[in-house]
Write a protein that holds these residues in place. Sequence first.
Motif, PDB file in Angstrom:
ATOM      1  N   ASP A 142       0.869  -1.191  -0.076  1.00  0.00           N
ATOM      2  CA  ASP A 142       0.008   0.086  -0.051  1.00  0.00           C
ATOM      3  C   ASP A 142       0.887   1.096   0.194  1.00  0.00           C
ATOM      4  O   ASP A 142       1.840   1.178   0.908  1.00  0.00           O
ATOM      5  N   VAL A 143       0.664   2.179  -0.981  1.00  0.00           N
ATOM      6  CA  VAL A 143       1.494   3.288  -1.019  1.00  0.00           C
ATOM      7  C   VAL A 143       0.952   4.474  -1.254  1.00  0.00           C
ATOM      8  O   VAL A 143      -0.288   4.855  -1.768  1.00  0.00           O
ATOM      9  N   HIS A 144       1.793   5.271  -0.686  1.00  0.00           N
ATOM     10  CA  HIS A 144       1.459   6.881  -0.895  1.00  0.00           C
ATOM     11  C   HIS A 144       2.643   7.498  -1.566  1.00  0.00           C
ATOM     12  O   HIS A 144       3.807   7.437  -0.683  1.00  0.00           O
ATOM     13  N   CYS A 145       2.512   8.186  -2.562  1.00  0.00           N
ATOM     14  CA  CYS A 145       3.621   8.892  -2.866  1.00  0.00           C
ATOM     15  C   CYS A 145       3.346  10.384  -3.146  1.00  0.00           C
ATOM     16  O   CYS A 145       2.313  11.052  -3.347  1.00  0.00           O
ATOM     17  N   ALA A 146       4.475  11.247  -2.815  1.00  0.00           N
ATOM     18  CA  ALA A 146       4.039  12.697  -2.760  1.00  0.00           C
ATOM     19  C   ALA A 146       4.853  13.466  -3.778  1.00  0.00           C
ATOM     20  O   ALA A 146       5.977  13.042  -4.039  1.00  0.00           O
ATOM     21  N   GLY A 147       4.457  14.380  -4.415  1.00  0.00           N
ATOM     22  CA  GLY A 147       5.431  14.966  -5.319  1.00  0.00           C
ATOM     23  C   GLY A 147       5.765  14.301  -6.505  1.00  0.00           C
ATOM     24  O   GLY A 147       5.010  13.612  -7.143  1.00  0.00           O
ATOM     25  N   THR A 148       6.955  14.468  -6.904  1.00  0.00           N
ATOM     26  CA  THR A 148       7.443  13.600  -8.068  1.00  0.00           C
ATOM     27  C   THR A 148       8.629  12.706  -7.791  1.00  0.00           C
ATOM     28  O   THR A 148       9.131  12.740  -6.777  1.00  0.00           O
ATOM     29  N   ALA A 149       8.733  11.782  -8.912  1.00  0.00           N
ATOM     30  CA  ALA A 149       9.905  10.871  -8.643  1.00  0.00           C
ATOM     31  C   ALA A 149      11.102  11.605  -9.009  1.00  0.00           C
ATOM     32  O   ALA A 149      11.157  12.601  -9.487  1.00  0.00           O
ATOM     33  N   ALA A 150      12.284  10.985  -8.826  1.00  0.00           N
ATOM     34  CA  ALA A 150      13.393  11.422  -9.286  1.00  0.00           C
ATOM     35  C   ALA A 150      13.573  11.765 -10.660  1.00  0.00           C
ATOM     36  O   ALA A 150      13.152  11.045 -11.536  1.00  0.00           O
ATOM     37  N   GLY A 151      14.140  12.905 -10.958  1.00  0.00           N
ATOM     38  CA  GLY A 151      14.042  13.271 -12.515  1.00  0.00           C
ATOM     39  C   GLY A 151      12.991  14.321 -12.958  1.00  0.00           C
ATOM     40  O   GLY A 151      12.684  14.799 -13.925  1.00  0.00           O
ATOM     41  N   GLY A 152      11.968  14.266 -11.615  1.00  0.00           N
ATOM     42  CA  GLY A 152      10.695  15.490 -11.889  1.00  0.00           C
ATOM     43  C   GLY A 152       9.667  14.684 -12.532  1.00  0.00           C
ATOM     44  O   GLY A 152       8.514  15.345 -12.567  1.00  0.00           O
ATOM     45  N   GLY A 153       9.410  13.531 -12.962  1.00  0.00           N
ATOM     46  CA  GLY A 153       8.430  12.819 -13.477  1.00  0.00           C
ATOM     47  C   GLY A 153       7.657  12.330 -12.464  1.00  0.00           C
ATOM     48  O   GLY A 153       7.845  12.386 -11.329  1.00  0.00           O
ATOM     49  N   PRO A 154       6.504  11.851 -12.862  1.00  0.00           N
ATOM     50  CA  PRO A 154       5.411  11.160 -12.174  1.00  0.00           C
ATOM     51  C   PRO A 154       5.799   9.956 -11.252  1.00  0.00           C
ATOM     52  O   PRO A 154       6.702   9.285 -12.049  1.00  0.00           O
ATOM     53  N   TRP A 155       5.321   9.611  -9.964  1.00  0.00           N
ATOM     54  CA  TRP A 155       5.886   8.208  -9.555  1.00  0.00           C
ATOM     55  C   TRP A 155       5.037   7.296 -10.482  1.00  0.00           C
ATOM     56  O   TRP A 155       3.939   7.384 -10.831  1.00  0.00           O
ATOM     57  N   ARG A 156       5.900   6.375 -10.521  1.00  0.00           N
ATOM     58  CA  ARG A 156       5.133   4.876 -11.258  1.00  0.00           C
ATOM     59  C   ARG A 156       5.279   3.830 -10.414  1.00  0.00           C
ATOM     60  O   ARG A 156       6.014   3.460 -10.091  1.00  0.00           O
ATOM     61  N   VAL A 157       4.010   3.450 -10.359  1.00  0.00           N
ATOM     62  CA  VAL A 157       3.364   2.407  -9.268  1.00  0.00           C
ATOM     63  C   VAL A 157       3.015   1.141 -10.177  1.00  0.00           C
ATOM     64  O   VAL A 157       1.967   1.167 -10.692  1.00  0.00           O
ATOM     65  N   GLY A 158       3.947   0.157  -9.851  1.00  0.00           N
ATOM     66  CA  GLY A 158       3.365  -1.068 -10.649  1.00  0.00           C
ATOM     67  C   GLY A 158       2.478  -1.767  -9.954  1.00  0.00           C
ATOM     68  O   GLY A 158       2.546  -1.847  -8.552  1.00  0.00           O
ATOM     69  N   ILE A 159       1.336  -2.419 -10.433  1.00  0.00           N
ATOM     70  CA  ILE A 159       0.211  -3.254  -9.748  1.00  0.00           C
ATOM     71  C   ILE A 159       0.672  -4.789 -10.114  1.00  0.00           C
ATOM     72  O   ILE A 159       0.743  -5.129 -11.135  1.00  0.00           O
ATOM     73  N   ALA A 160       0.762  -5.376  -8.943  1.00  0.00           N
ATOM     74  CA  ALA A 160       1.342  -6.621  -9.062  1.00  0.00           C
ATOM     75  C   ALA A 160       0.019  -7.496  -9.596  1.00  0.00           C
ATOM     76  O   ALA A 160      -1.078  -7.442  -9.279  1.00  0.00           O
TER      77      ALA A 160
END
Lengths: 259, 170
Positions: A142-160
Amino acid sequence: MTQRSATNIDLVPRPTTLRRVEHCMGTVFSIEIGAPGCDPLVVEDVIRWLHWVDATFSTYQADSQLSRLGRGELGIDDCAPEVDEILTRCQLLETETSGYFSARAAGRLDPSGLVKGWAIQRASDLLTAAGSANHCVNGGGDVHCAGTAAGGGPWRVGIADPLQRGQLVAVVAGSDIAVATSGNAERGAHIINPHDRTSPIAIASVTLVGHELGATDAYATAAFAMGEDATAWIDTLAGYRGLVVFADGRQWASADFAR
Amino acid sequence: MKRVIFSVVSTIVGLVALLSFKSQNHATVGAALPSAGLGASSSPAPGASSSPAPGANPAPASSTAGEPSSAASTPASASKTFDGSAVQTRYGTVQAAVTVLGSKITNVSFLQLSANDGRSADINSQAAPLLLQETLSAQSSNINTISGATFTSEGYLQSLQSALDQAGIK
């Protein structure tokens, strides 16, 4: 020498300011903090927070406040105020979900379907308050992402993929997103439909994407308990998008799921 | 009509995940340990790594990451294998090694994978191949994190991170 430098540059795909992994609540928490980072002591506060939640709300530890409350050894006023906060919120969620989310889904007191997501959300909020604009907190999937990922792009969450270990069924990208997946794939039939006390078998997993992980997690649990009816209910949820994988391999997703 | 467009992650072609240690209860070293690669051409043969033997302390990061002894005579595109530190988890000891080609991980293997009890062994037997695949899948689609992950990822990821640190990846 030049060649060596070039090689080393090749080996820097994603700079990360800090990554912390912690065993807690019978699972694994992974915290990734990108620039501008935050005081490392705050990260320790976050870790302490997670362990406090575990010690207070654990249904596996007989001496947790939650366990003692469930056995009637403590009154709600004897517990930390967060216990009342959680149980009050569980009541609300039970109403909102027509009883498909319940802190007593299997009979005994167990608000775990809200507690983990709530704890992760608060951990993320602690980091934000400490100046960390960009981070991701993952608690056992279970994930909460704030802001952006490294490099400035959106966080990318893989769904198993619940039916095929090691495979992903989708990727959700976004900033400030909460992603919760409920299913029986990892820990057996532990999600119970409170109405008939059985665990749905037609459904393999429900993933919901929202903004606040406590509710997102609880709603995903409720949707799973609904079984085949989950999809129609998810469509009525404003502010959430969902993905359902059925046991027979069928998949259903909100129209805007992978936006 | 609902138009559902998934960013479906393609199956890793040529993925090797050996599921051969289900019945083992204790530390396993050698051929039975799982490994995964992205195609035979970029994966060195097992044992081709120049890394220290399992159980030995990995070389200091500076000598491993900064100046590989073969750097001067090896093309920049050659694969390099880095060992992670052995990590003690409450489920057992985990030590991974990664093979890097350029900035891509091409192979992941375990140097140590022990289990403290039968249940942990059972979890390892399921989790290890999953973790190997997740690492490679995640990389291939540039995933930051996974919703739906499992128990023993901690030891593995820390070990992997340790290996990446030694490889100069932060």
